[in-house]
Design a protein around this motif. Structure first.
Motif, PDB file in Angstrom:
ATOM      1  N   LEU A  80      14.064  29.223  71.425  1.00 41.81           N
ATOM      2  CA  LEU A  80      12.662  29.785  71.348  1.00 41.81           C
ATOM      3  C   LEU A  80      12.752  31.296  72.015  1.00 41.81           C
ATOM      4  CD1 LEU A  80       9.631  29.678  71.081  1.00 41.81           C
ATOM      5  CD2 LEU A  80       9.326  28.797  73.243  1.00 41.81           C
ATOM      6  N   VAL A  81      13.167  31.374  72.756  1.00 43.06           N
ATOM      7  CA  VAL A  81      13.282  32.824  73.338  1.00 43.06           C
ATOM      8  C   VAL A  81      14.297  33.644  72.668  1.00 43.06           C
ATOM      9  CG1 VAL A  81      12.740  32.307  75.847  1.00 43.06           C
ATOM     10  CG2 VAL A  81      15.181  32.352  75.028  1.00 43.06           C
ATOM     11  N   LEU A  82      15.262  33.135  71.778  1.00 40.83           N
ATOM     12  CA  LEU A  82      16.006  34.117  71.082  1.00 40.83           C
ATOM     13  C   LEU A  82      15.385  34.119  69.741  1.00 40.83           C
ATOM     14  CD1 LEU A  82      19.490  32.142  71.425  1.00 40.83           C
ATOM     15  CD2 LEU A  82      19.021  34.416  72.032  1.00 40.83           C
ATOM     16  N   ARG A  83      14.729  33.367  69.198  1.00 40.15           N
ATOM     17  CA  ARG A  83      13.857  33.775  67.926  1.00 40.15           C
ATOM     18  C   ARG A  83      12.931  34.681  68.195  1.00 40.15           C
ATOM     19  NH1 ARG A  83      14.174  30.090  63.796  1.00 40.15           N
ATOM     20  NH2 ARG A  83      15.534  28.311  64.190  1.00 40.15           N
ATOM     21  N   GLY A  92      12.444  47.022  65.444  1.00 41.62           N
ATOM     22  CA  GLY A  92      12.514  48.135  66.222  1.00 41.62           C
ATOM     23  C   GLY A  92      12.447  48.319  67.496  1.00 41.62           C
ATOM     24  N   ALA A  93      12.311  47.068  68.262  1.00 41.94           N
ATOM     25  CA  ALA A  93      11.950  47.091  69.744  1.00 41.94           C
ATOM     26  C   ALA A  93      13.447  47.598  70.481  1.00 41.94           C
ATOM     27  CB  ALA A  93      11.469  46.019  70.209  1.00 41.94           C
ATOM     28  N   GLY A  94      13.336  48.376  71.454  1.00 42.14           N
ATOM     29  CA  GLY A  94      14.389  48.447  72.107  1.00 42.14           C
ATOM     30  C   GLY A  94      15.079  47.299  73.054  1.00 42.14           C
ATOM     31  N   THR A 121      23.471  43.682  66.709  1.00 40.41           N
ATOM     32  CA  THR A 121      23.476  42.744  65.674  1.00 40.41           C
ATOM     33  C   THR A 121      23.231  41.277  66.169  1.00 40.41           C
ATOM     34  OG1 THR A 121      25.739  42.565  65.789  1.00 40.41           O
ATOM     35  CG2 THR A 121      24.884  44.102  64.026  1.00 40.41           C
ATOM     36  N   SER A 122      23.121  41.073  67.391  1.00 41.23           N
ATOM     37  CA  SER A 122      23.137  39.551  67.886  1.00 41.23           C
ATOM     38  C   SER A 122      22.633  39.695  69.413  1.00 41.23           C
ATOM     39  CB  SER A 122      24.643  39.097  68.240  1.00 41.23           C
ATOM     40  OG  SER A 122      25.332  39.876  69.017  1.00 41.23           O
ATOM     41  N   VAL A 141      21.941  35.762  65.548  1.00 42.63           N
ATOM     42  CA  VAL A 141      22.523  36.967  64.867  1.00 42.63           C
ATOM     43  C   VAL A 141      21.210  37.592  64.396  1.00 42.63           C
ATOM     44  CG1 VAL A 141      23.799  38.042  63.233  1.00 42.63           C
ATOM     45  CG2 VAL A 141      24.856  36.305  64.777  1.00 42.63           C
ATOM     46  N   VAL A 142      21.216  38.964  64.328  1.00 39.18           N
ATOM     47  CA  VAL A 142      19.779  39.775  63.918  1.00 39.18           C
ATOM     48  C   VAL A 142      20.486  40.122  62.569  1.00 39.18           C
ATOM     49  CG1 VAL A 142      18.243  41.405  64.155  1.00 39.18           C
ATOM     50  CG2 VAL A 142      19.128  40.209  66.117  1.00 39.18           C
TER      51      VAL A 142
END
Length: 506
Positions: A80-83, A92-94, A121-122, A141-142
Motif C-alpha cells: 500500500l505505501v509503495l503504491r 513530481g514530488a521530491g 526509478t524505484s 518501480v516507477v
C-alpha cells in the motif's frame, strides 16, 4: 453539630502533627539545603528505576525487537505505501516528501521500524522485525510519469485520513485503486486548449499584441496534439521535444516570411511555445532533491531535465539552420520595450498563465485558483523588480520565486492544496523561453556566437527552482502545526503529511 465536626476534624489532626513534631533547628535546615544543592537532580522516573548495576540481564531466549503483525499484514501494508509513493513520485514530488509519507504511513499502520530508499526509478521499503525474524523488503518501480495534480491531491488527502485513523489499510487500498484508475477530470482537448491558453497569456506577459498571442495559442495547441500522436506510437520524449522545438521555430519563421505577424513580435510566438515545452520539466523537484541530500534522485531528475532541454535545443537549432539554408528570414529575438504601465498586464497575465498550466496538469478548481494567485504574485514581483527596480533577470526571478514558495508554503496547506502545485504553477510564467530562443538564435545565425545567453537562461531556470524551494523552507517557522517528522527531515516539504500519529493497525 455533625457538620461542624466534619469541617473541623481535619484541622484538628493537622494541628496534632505539629504538636508531636520536634522544634525545627535552623542550622540543620541550612545543612540539608546545602547538601541537596550539591546532589544531582533526579527526575520522577529515576525513583522508579533500579540502578544500572542492578538491572536484570535479558533472557537469552527472549526475542528482541518490536512486536509486529503477521507477515501477510506486513506485506499488505508495504504494498500500500509503495503504491502511494509511486503516485507521488510519478507526479513530481521530491524524494524527501515520498520518504516522509511512507515512514508516516508505516508507523501509523503498526510498522514502526522501517527504512526507505528512494531513487529516480524505484522505491524500496524494508521492515525490521527483530532479531529472530528476517526483515521484509518490498520494491516498486516507477515506470511512468505524468502531470495529474488531481490524482496527487486526492492521494495526499487519502494519506491524511489514514494518519488521523479514519481509514484502515484495506479501505485505503480500495480508495487508492479508485484514485489511480479514475480517468482525468477534464477531457484531453480541454487540456490542449489550456496549453494554448498558457502560451497566449505568456505572449501578453512579454508585451505581445493580441494577434501574436492568438498565433502562439494555435502553435502550442498544434504541438500538444502532435505530441499526443507521437506518444501513442511510444516515441521517446527526447524526440518529442525535438519535434516540438522544430515546429515552434518553423511556425515562427513562417509567420515572419508571410507577414502574418509583425517581425518584431514574431519571436514571441516561438518564445511562448518554448516556455510551454519547458513547463513540464521537473526542475523544482531536482533542486529540492539535491538540497535535501537525495543526490542519486537529484542526478536522475537533472539528467532527465538536461536531456529534455537538449531535445528542445536541437529542434530549435535545426529549424534555424534549415531556414538559413533555404534563404528564409528567421524570427529575430527582439523583446518589446516594457514600461511601468506594463505591470497592469503582467500580473493578470501571469495569473491566467499559471491557471492554464494548472488546468493542463489536471488540477482541481481550488488548486487552479490558488495557482492563479501564486502566478499573479510571482509575475507582479518579477515585473516590479525588472522594470521599476532595474534588477537583472536572474535576481528578479530568484526573488519572485522565493515569494511564491513562501506564500505557497504558508497558505497552501491551510487551503487544502498541495504546495508542489502552487510552486510549479507560480513559477511557470517566468520560465526562460525567450532567453533560450535568443541563445540558440545567436549560435545558429552568428559566426561569433557564444554560450553566454544560454548559460543565462539556465541560470534563470536554476534561480526559479532554488528560489521556490528556499521560500518553502523559510515558511516552515511561520507555518503552524509542524510535526516531529518534518523537523527531523532536512529541507522543505512540498507534498505529503506534516505529522504522524500513534495509531496502530487494527
Amino acid at each position: 453539630m455533625n457538620s461542624t465536626q466534619r469541617v473541623r476534624g481535619p484541622v484538628t489532626r493537622r494541628r496534632g502533627w505539629h504538636i508531636l513534631e520536634a522544634p525545627a533547628d535552623p542550622d540543620v535546615d541550612k545543612a540539608n539545603r546545602r547538601r541537596r544543592a550539591t546532589e544531582p537532580r533526579r527526575r520522577a522516573w529515576h525513583i522508579l528505576e533500579a540502578p544500572t548495576g542492578e538491572q536484570p540481564a535479558p533472557d537469552a531466549t527472549t526475542e528482541l525487537g518490536p512486536a509486529l503483525p503477521d507477515e501477510a499484514t506486513v506485506n499488505f501494508v508495504l504494498d500500500l505505501v509503495l503504491r502511494i509513493g509511486e503516485v507521488q513520485m510519478a507526479s513530481g514530488a521530491g524524494a524527501s516528501d515520498v520518504t516522509a509519507t511512507i515512514l508516516s504511513l508505516t508507523e501509523a499502520f503498526g510498522l514502526p521500524h522501517c527504512e526507505v530508499d528512494v531513487i529516480f526509478t524505484s522505491i524500496t521499503v524494508t521492515c525490521h522485525r527483530g532479531t529472530d525474524a528476517n526483515p521484509i523488503t518490498a520494491l516498486r518501480v516507477v515506470r511512468s510519469r505524468s502531470l495529474d495534480y488531481t490524482r496527487l491531491s486526492q492521494t495526499e488527502m487519502l494519506v491524511q485520513r489514514c494518519l488521523r485513523g479514519h481509514l484502515s489499510a484495506e479501505e485505503a487500498y480500495t480508495e487508492l485503486h479508485q484514485i489511480t484508475t479514475a480517468p482525468h477530470p477534464y477531457p484531453r482537448w480541454f487540456a490542449t486548449l489550456a496549453w494554448g491558453g498558457m502560451a497566449f497569456f505568456i505572449t501578453l506577459l512579454l508585451s505581445g499584441t493580441l494577434d501574436v498571442a492568438i498565433g502562439a495559442l494555435i502553435i502550442s495547441a498544434l504541438i500538444d496534439r502532435l505530441g499526443r500522436v507521437l506518444n501513442r506510437v511510444a516515441l521517446p520524449f527526447f524526440f518529442q521535444q525535438v519535434v516540438g522545438g522544430l515546429l515552434a521555430t518553423s511556425m515562427a519563421t513562417f509567420a515572419v516570411n508571410t507577414d502574418l505577424v509583425p517581425a518584431k513580435f514574431s519571436t514571441l510566438v516561438a518564445a511562448a511555445a518554448i516556455t510551454v515545452l519547458l513547463s513540464g520539466l521537473s526542475t523544482v523537484s531536482a533542486v529540492q532533491d539535491a538540497i535535501t541530500g537525495y543526490n542519486v534522485t537529484a542526478a536522475g531528475r537533472t539528467m532527465e531535465t538536461v536531456l529534455m532541454s537538449a531535445g528542445l535545443i536541437t529542434g530549435v537549432a535545426l529549424a534555424l539552420n534549415i531556414a538559413k539554408a533555404l534563404g528564409f528570414t528567421p524570427a529575430e529575438p527582439v523583446l518589446p520595450a516594457q514600461t511601468a504601465d506594463s505591470l497592469l498586464v503582467i500580473a493578470p497575465a501571469g495569473a491566467a498563465a499559471a491557471a492554464c498550466f494548472a488546468i493542463a496538469s489536471y488540477s482541481t478548481l481550488r488548486s487552479m485558483l490558488v495557482a492563479a494567485a501564486a502566478g499573479a504574485i510571482g509575475a507582479g514581483v518579477y515585473g516590479a523588480l525588472l522594470i521599476v527596480g532595474r534588477f537583472d533577470a536572474i535576481t528578479s526571478s530568484a526573488v519572485a520565486a522565493i515569494v511564491v514558495g513562501f506564500s505557497g508554503g504558508v497558505l497552501a496547506r491551510r487551503l487544502k492544496v498541495t504546495p508542489l502545485v502552487v510552486a510549479v504553477s507560480g513559477i511557470t510564467p517566468l520560465l526562460p523561453g525567450l532567453s533560450t530562443y535568443r541563445g540558440l538564435y545567436e549560435l545558429a545565425t552568428q559566426s561569433n556566437g557564444n554560450l553566454s545567453t544560454l548559460i543565462k537562461a539556465a541560470a534563470i531556470g536554476l534561480a526559479l527552482a532554488a528560489g521556490v524551494v528556499l521560500g518553502e523552507y523559510l515558511a516552515q517557522p511561520v507555518r503552524t502545526g509542524l510535526g516531529r517528522l518534518e523537523r527531523k527531515l532536512a529541507g522543505p516539504r512540498m507534498a505529503g503529511p506534516l505529522r504522524t500519529t500513534e495509531r496502530r493497525l487494527e
